[in-house]
Design an enzyme around this catalytic site. Structure first.
Site, mmCIF file in Angstrom:
data_model
loop_
_atom_site.group_PDB
_atom_site.id
_atom_site.type_symbol
_atom_site.label_atom_id
_atom_site.label_comp_id
_atom_site.label_asym_id
_atom_site.label_seq_id
_atom_site.Cartn_x
_atom_site.Cartn_y
_atom_site.Cartn_z
ATOM 1 N N GLU A 56 -39.367 27.224 -93.994
ATOM 2 C CA GLU A 56 -40.032 28.476 -93.657
ATOM 3 C C GLU A 56 -40.983 28.858 -94.778
ATOM 4 O O GLU A 56 -42.135 29.198 -94.548
ATOM 5 C CB GLU A 56 -39.014 29.598 -93.449
ATOM 6 C CG GLU A 56 -39.685 30.937 -93.120
ATOM 7 C CD GLU A 56 -38.664 32.066 -92.931
ATOM 8 O OE1 GLU A 56 -37.559 31.972 -93.490
ATOM 9 O OE2 GLU A 56 -38.996 33.031 -92.209
ATOM 10 N N SER A 96 -31.174 36.651 -89.287
ATOM 11 C CA SER A 96 -31.020 37.997 -89.837
ATOM 12 C C SER A 96 -30.145 38.883 -88.969
ATOM 13 O O SER A 96 -30.125 38.745 -87.748
ATOM 14 C CB SER A 96 -32.392 38.675 -89.969
ATOM 15 O OG SER A 96 -33.179 37.973 -90.878
ATOM 16 N N SER A 124 -38.506 36.757 -83.450
ATOM 17 C CA SER A 124 -39.720 36.669 -82.651
ATOM 18 C C SER A 124 -39.528 35.590 -81.604
ATOM 19 O O SER A 124 -38.789 34.624 -81.802
ATOM 20 C CB SER A 124 -40.950 36.418 -83.521
ATOM 21 O OG SER A 124 -40.706 35.454 -84.486
#
Lengths: 385, 348, 385, 348
Positions: free
Chosen positions: C222, C107, C139
Site C-alpha cells: 500500500e 480498519s 472503498s
C-alpha cells in the site's frame, strides 16, 4: 490597615543619602518587597501595593534588577518559604540590597531537562556535608557569594526522593568556577566544579531528602519571572526590525514585507497575551499564560532576528567580534544583528526548554495523560545514565 | 535527468571522506592549506571541471557538486566554491587559456572578486589599471589571482601585486572567511567579456552551493539522530520521545528532498539545460532546509548545542550565511516567478 | 532469456478484439504483470520489463487502474506471496482483468493507527469460520466481489499474534455494506458490518495466527503504491493554483505571490524526490523515499488548496453541492475548489496517518529507539479499550 | 485596556451556555429560529448594543463579543453578527431612529446587504428605487429588513417587498447560509450617509468575528483534548503520546493569544480608541488560529474527524470561511502596514 503610601513618603523624607545605606534602610523599613513579612524587608501586605512604594520612591537609589535577578527571583522566595528564621535573617537583607549576589547550582551536564536525575553527591561529614559534582549553565557564578544548590544525598532512593537542597558558599575551598563559552563567542555562563566542598549543616535548606519539593518553589518562581516586563506596542525585537525597515528602503521586498507583518502580528499577539496575564495576576487569578508568553517569545526572537539577517544581505554575513569575553547580560536590542540572531537560539533552551514547556502545558494545563515512565520508581543508582 | 549518484561519484565520495574525516579541528585562520593541497595534488578535485586540454580532469559540475556536498558535511575550510567552481566557470566562459592550467596544476588559488551577497559594485578601468572596492568576497583570503569584473571585461589581477589591499572581515561563518578588496590603480590583464562569465559563475555557484547545504543538513541530521539515540534523560534516550522523533522525521523528509533538488541543480548546470531555473529552485529550497536542520541540531542538543565547544554552531553559521549568500530564498523565489511567467501583483 | 518485446508483438498480432477477452488472453500470455510467475499472468522476468510490454500494447484494451487499484496494489501481491496454488489460480486472473473487484477490510472504529488492536472475531465453525465485527474506511466495498480481511482468532494471545488473514466473500450472508459519508458530503468509503459471516477454510490466507505477517505484505505494498505516478513539472494541484493565478490578475497580491512561490518550490522539490525515488527503484535500490513523498504530498495538498480558497475570496465561501452522493474516485483537479480543499484533509489520514508515517521514518529509517510499549506482550483481551 | 472578562460577562456567558448547549443539532436550513427568538426575548442579547433610548440594553460591543464567542463555540446558526453587530452599528452611525427599536423588540431581523467577502458592488438609485446585485450576503436568509448602501446613502428595503429576489447559495459553511440579492427597482427608504456607517459596521464585524473565531478555536481545542484523553490506541490514550501533546500545547498557546487579541479588539471598537488597527490585528491573528485549531481537530481525530457525522467538519468550514470573510489575514496585514507606516516595497 497599613498605609503603604504614607510609610513610603515618611521613609523618603528621612532616608540616608548613601545608596547602600539607603537600600539597607529601605529594607529595614519594610519597603523592599512589601508582601514579605515584617522584619524581612516587607510589611505583610498584598504584593500589588509594591507599585505604590515604587511610585513614591521613584528616582531614589536602586539595585540593578538584572544583577540581583537570580537572588530576587529564585533564592529569596525559596529561602522565605523553606528557610529557618536564622537563614531568612542571614540571607534576605544582603540579597535584596545587592551586597551579596546569588547564583543557581542546579543543572548538570547529564541532567538538563531531567533535573531530578542529577548526580552531584552530598555526603554527611560530622556537622556538615561534603559536596562533589559538576554544575553548568550558572550565570553570575564568578561573582556570586552564595548559590542555591541541589545535590543527591541518597542514591538508593528513587530520583526525586534522594535530593537535598543547600545554600552553597561560593568562597568555600573546592569551588572552581570556569567560564562556559557560548556560540555567541562570549561566556555568559559558567561551569562550576565542586570537589569535596564542605558545607555546615546550617546551610541546608529544608529537610534531608526534601530537596525536590524545595526546588519546585525555586522553579515555579523562575517560570513566573521569565515572562519579562511589559513592552510598549512595537517594542523589543520587533521594534528593532521595523526601525531597520523604516530606515532602509533599499532592503524592502514584498516577500519580506509580508513576513515582517506576520511577525509584527505575532509579536503584538504575544505582547497582549503578556498584558492580559499580568492583569490576571493583579486580579489575584494567576493563570498558566506565562508559559505561552515564554514559548512565543523564544520562537519570535528566533524568527525576527533571522529575518533581520536576511534583510541585511551582505551585512548579515559579518559579525562584530569573536574574541572571548565575559557577557553578563543578554542585550537583544543594543548589540549587533548577528549577536541577536545567535543569542536568540538560547531562548528556547534556557530556563526550561520549549519541549519541556510544551510537556508542562499539555499535562498540567490541558490535563493530557502522562507518558509511561520508567524512571521514577527505581533507585536512582540503577537508572541508565 | 538522472538524479542518482554514479558509481564513480560514490567512490570519489569515499576518497573524500577518508581525507576530510581526519581533519576535524578547523584552523584558526579559516583556511586548511594542507587539505587544499591534498585536494589538488592527491585527489585532483580542484581541477575537476577544468578541461583536459588545460590539465584538468574534464569532469562536469555534477562531480564538483559531490565534492561540495562532502566539504559541507565536514565544513572543510578551503576555497573550493570560489576557486574550483566559480572561478573555473568564469574563466571557461570568458575564454581563458592561461589561468585555468594554473588552477589545474595547483599552482594558483584563483578567486572571483564578487561580493558573496549583494550587487556587483563598479570597478573602473583606466589605462589597464583597476580602481574600486568589492566587499565581503568569499574564498579570496590568501588567493594568488583575483578575477575582477570591470568595465565589461574580466581582468586577471595579481592578489599580491601593487594597488591591491585585502582587509579580512569578521565573518559570521568562521569557517568561510570574507575579505574586503580595495583596488587602487591595480594592474589587470583582460581575459574576456565579463557579464556572461560572471553570470554563469554565479549560477553555477548557486546551484552547487545547494550541494554544500545538503552536506551541512546531512551532518546536522546525522549528528542529532546520533545524539538522540544516546543521550539519556528521564531514564531513556531522548530519541525515544515522540515529539523528538517527529521533528527529526520532518527534517529527514526535507533533507531527502534537498538531495533530489541538489542533484537536479547540479545536473542542470552541467548540461546547461535550464541552469537559471535549477539554481533558483535549489537555493529557494536547500538553503532554508539547511538552516532548519542546523537550528534543530542546536535545539535538540539542548545546552551543549549552545556552546562554542560543540561544532553545531559552526554548521548553524554556515547554513545561515549560505542561505543569504548568492541570493536569499526569497530572492530566488522572485527569480523563479519570472522564469515561470508567474507574474507578481501589480505587474501588467 | 525471454524476449518480452517479441512476445508482446506476437501477442498483439493475434489478440482477440473483445476487451474482456483481450485482457484474459493477455493474462494467459504472461503479459499482465511480467514479474509474476508464468501461469499467473507473468513471465518471471524483472519488473522493469513491464514498461516494454506497456509500450508495445499501447492503445489496446486496458482496465481502469483506479477501479482495480486495491486488488492490484494490495490483494494481488499478498495472494501471490502467501496464498496457496489454488488461491492464486482462483483469484489473480479475474482480479487483474477487473472482472472481480476487491476491497480491504482492515480498519475498525477502534483500530485505526493501531491496526493490530482490531476486534473483529473469527471463530472456528466446522470446516470454516464465523466472522463478526465492524470495519470502516472501505472503498469499493459496495462493488467488490472479494475483500482482504484481518480478524482475531485468539484474543488470549498478545495483539499481533492472535490475528488471521482471510479472503472475505462479499456476497456471503451477513455482509452488510453501508455508505460512510465524509466531510465532502459524499460517501467515497463504506462501513462494513460482518454478522456471523461464514467463510470456508480455503478462504484463509496464510496460517492461523500468522495474520499480522501476511498483513505486513499488504501494507508495505500500500505504501509503495501511494507515492503516486509521475507528474510533469507544475502539474497536479500546484498546476491548478498557478493556472488560476495566471488567468485571474485581479486576485494577485504580493503576499499571495510569495506564498504561491513557496508552494511551487515545495511542490517541485517533492516532485523531484518522487522522480529520484522511482529512479532508485528502477536501479533495484528501493529506498524509504516513498514515505517522504506521501508526507509531503499530504501537507502540500492542504496548503495549496487552502491558499486557492483564500485567493478566490467570496467565491471561496461557496460550495457546489452537498447532496449525498457516491464518490468512487478522488479527483483533485476536476472538481470544485472547495471539494479540493475538503478532500485534501483526508490525505494526511488515509493510508497511514502522517503521525504514523513519522513514527515509521523515525524508527525504521533513522533508527531512533521505540517508545516504551505496554500493549505488545499482554493478552489482547486484557488491553484497555 | 482591560482584557479580562467582567463578572457580568461571565454570568452572561453562563446563561448563554445554558441556552445554547441544549441546541446541538443544527437545523437543515441553517437558521435556528427558536434560539434566535430566545436570544432576543429571554436573554435580550440581540438588542445588546442598541441604545436604551431605542429599547436596547445600551451595552457595548465588548459584551456583544462575548455573545459571538459563545455562538462560535456552539456554532449556533443565528444571524447575530449581521443583525445585532453589523446592522446595529451601521444604523447607529447612519443616525437611524426607526429600525433600531424593531431590532431591540425582536420584531425585525435586519441584514446589512454587503458581500461577506470582497468589494461593495454598485447599487443604483433612481427616484427612490434601487437596482443592483449583491452576492454572498451573510445573515440575510430570512431577514425582514435589508440595509442597502446605494448612491452614498444607506437605504431600508423590505426584504419581502417588490423587486427583491433572494437566491440561496450553497455555502461552504453550512451553518452560516449566504444569499445572492438581486434588486430590481426595489423601493428603499433613505436612512443616512452610507460610507461611514458601512465602514464602522465592517470594522466592528471584523473585530467581533475574532471572538467568534476564538469560540470556534476553543471548541476545537477542548474537543480534541477530550478525545485525546479518552481515545486509546496502542494500549494508551493518544493524548499521552508526546507529539500529540506538543501539537495541542502549541494550539493552546495560539488560542491563549487569540483570547487576548479578541478581547483587545472588542475593547478597541467599543471605546473607538483604534478600531481599524485592532480589527485588522484581530483578523490577521484569530482567523488563522481558528483554521489551524480546526485542522488539528480533524487530523487528531483521525478517520472519525473526516466524517460528516462528527461535527469537526462544521468547525473547519466555519473557521476557513471566517478567515476569508471581511478580509483575509493577508489583506489585514496589508492594512496594518499602512496604519503602522511600514511601507511595502516599491512604495515611496
Amino acid at each position: 490597615m497599613t498605609d503603604v503610601r504614607e510609610l513610603a513618603r515618611a521613609f523618603r523624607a528621612s532616608a540616608p543619602a548613601d545608596p547602600d545605606e539607603f537600600l539597607r534602610a529601605r529594607f529595614d523599613a519594610g519597603l523592599a518587597w512589601v508582601h514579605y513579612p515584617a522584619g524581612l524587608g516587607g510589611l505583610g501586605v498584598p504584593r500589588e501595593q509594591q507599585a505604590i512604594v515604587d511610585e513614591e520612591l521613584a528616582g531614589t537609589p536602586s539595585n540593578d534588577p538584572r544583577r540581583i535577578g537570580i537572588g530576587l527571583g529564585m533564592a529569596a522566595p525559596t529561602i522565605l518559604r523553606h528557610g529557618t528564621d536564622a537563614q531568612r535573617r542571614r540571607f534576605l537583607r544582603p540579597l535584596w540590597t545587592g551586597e551579596e549576589l546569588w547564583c543557581q547550582l542546579f543543572s548538570e551536564p547529564g541532567a538538563g531537562s531531567d533535573l531530578a536525575g542529577l548526580a552531584t553527591r552530598a555526603v554527611r561529614d560530622g556537622d556538615g556535608w561534603r559536596i562533589t559534582g559538576q554544575k553548568v549553565w550558572t550565570s553570575m557564578a564568578h561573582r556570586a557569594r552564595w548559590a542555591i544548590l541541589l545535590a543527591r544525598t541518597d542514591p538508593d532512593l528513587p530520583k526525586h526522593q534522594g535530593l537535598t537542597y543547600f545554600v552553597c558558599d561560593m568562597t568555600a575551598p573546592g569551588v572552581d568556577v570556569r567560564p562556559l563559552r557560548q556560540l555567541t563567542g562570549e561566556a555568559e555562563f559558567n561551569e562550576v566544579f565542586l570537589t569535596d566542598v564542605f558545607l555546615p549543616d546550617d546551610l541546608r535548606l529544608g529537610a534531608v531528602g526534601e530537596g525536590w519539593a524545595v526546588a519546585r518553589t525555586t522553579l515555579m518562581n523562575e517560570r513566573v519571572s521569565i515572562g519579562g516586563g511589559a513592552l510598549p506596542r512595537g517594542g523589543g525585537l520587533i521594534g528593532v526590525l521595523t526601525a531597520f525597515w523604516r530606515s532602509h528602503p533599499e532592503v524592502r521586498t514584498s516577500a519580506a514585507h509580508d513576513e515582517m507583518m506576520r511577525l509584527w502580528v505575532a509579536a503584538e499577539a504575544a505582547r497582549l497575551t503578556g498584558v492580559r496575564a499580568r492583569q490576571q495576576l493583579a486580579a489575584g487569578d494567576p493563570g498558566p499564560e506565562g508559559s505561552a508568553v515564554k514559548l512565543a517569545f523564544a520562537e519570535l526572537a528566533q524568527r525576527i532576528t533571522g529575518l533581520e539577517l536576511e534583510l541585511r544581505g551582505a551585512d548579515g554575513l559579518r559579525h562584530d567580534d569573536w574574541t572571548m569575553r565575559r557577557g553578563e547580560a543578554v542585550d537583544f536590542e543594543g548589540r549587533s544583528p548577528t549577536y541577536r540572531w545567535l543569542r536568540a537560539k538560547g531562548t528556547s533552551i534556557e530556563g526550561g526548554t520549549s519541549e519541556i514547556l510544551r510537556n508542562i502545558i499539555a499535562e498540567r494545563v490541558l490535563g493530557l495523560p502522562a507518558e509511561p515512565r520508567t524512571d521514577t520508581t527505581v533507585p536512582w543508582r540503577e537508572l541508565p545514565r | 535527468m538522472n538524479l542518482l549518484y554514479s558509481q564513480d561519484e560514490e567512490s570519489l565520495r569515499d576518497s573524500l571522506r577518508d581525507l576530510l574525516r581526519s581533519r576535524t579541528a578547523p584552523p584558526d585562520d579559516g583556511f586548511d592549506a594542507e587539505v587544499w593541497r591534498l585536494l589538488g595534488a592527491e585527489l585532483g578535485v580542484v581541477g575537476l571541471v577544468v578541461p583536459e586540454t588545460f590539465g584538468g580532469a574534464g569532469a562536469s559540475l555534477r562531480e564538483a557538486a559531490l565534492v561540495m556536498e562532502e566539504l559541507g558535511r565536514f565544513l572543510t575550510p578551503v576555497p573550493y566554491l570560489g576557486c574550483a567552481v566559480m572561478a573555473v566557470t568564469a574563466l571557461r566562459v570568458a575564454g581563458d587559456t592561461e589561468v585555468l592550467p594554473r588552477i589545474a596544476d595547483g599552482s594558483a588559488w584563483v578567486a572571483l572578486a564578487v561580493p558573496f551577497a549583494g550587487a556587483l559594485p563598479d570597478v573602473t578601468v583606466v589605462d589597464g589599471v583597476l580602481t574600486g572596492r568589492i566587499e565581503s568576497v568569499a574564498d579570496a583570503l590568501a588567493a594568488d589571482v583575483l578575477l575582477v569584473p570591470a568595465g565589461g571585461d574580466l581582468y586577471e589581477v595579481a592578489a599580491a601585486g601593487p594597488g591591491v589591499t585585502r582587509t579580512p572581515v569578521v565573518s559570521l561563518d568562521v569557517t568561510r572567511p570574507l575579505v574586503d578588496l580595495t583596488l587602487t590603480a591595480a594592474p589587470g590583464r583582460p581575459i574576456g567579456p565579463a557579464p556572461e562569465a560572471v553570470d554563469a559563475a554565479v549560477t553555477a555557484g548557486a546551484a552547487l552551493l545547494a550541494s554544500e547545504q545538503l552536506g551541512v543538513a546531512e551532518w546536522c541530521l546525522d549528528t542529532t539522530v546520533e545524539y538522540a539515540r544516546t543521550r539519556l534523560q528521564f531514564g531513556r534516550p531522548i530519541g525515544s520521545f515522540q515529539a523528538i522523533k517527529h521533528r527529526l522525521a520532518d527534517v529527514w523528509v526535507s533533507v531527502t528532498q534537498s538531495r533530489a533538488v541538489a542533484r537536479y541543480a547540479a545536473g542542470a548546470v552541467s548540461d546547461a539545460s535550464e541552469p537559471r531555473l535549477a539554481a533558483a529552485l535549489a537555493q529557494a529550497h536547500c538553503g532554508p532546509v539547511a538552516v532548519r536542520a542546523a537550528e534543530e541540531c542546536v535545539q535538540l542538543h539542548g545546552g551543549i548545542g549552545f556552546t562554542w565547544e560543540h561544532p553545531a554552531h559552526l554548521y548553524l553559521k554556515r547554513a545561515k550565511t549560505t542561505s543569504i549568500a548568492l541570493g536569499t530564498a526569497a530572492a530566488h523565489r522572485r527569480e523563479l516567478a519570472g522564469l515561470l511567467d508567474l507574474t507578481p501583483a501589480g505587474s501588467p
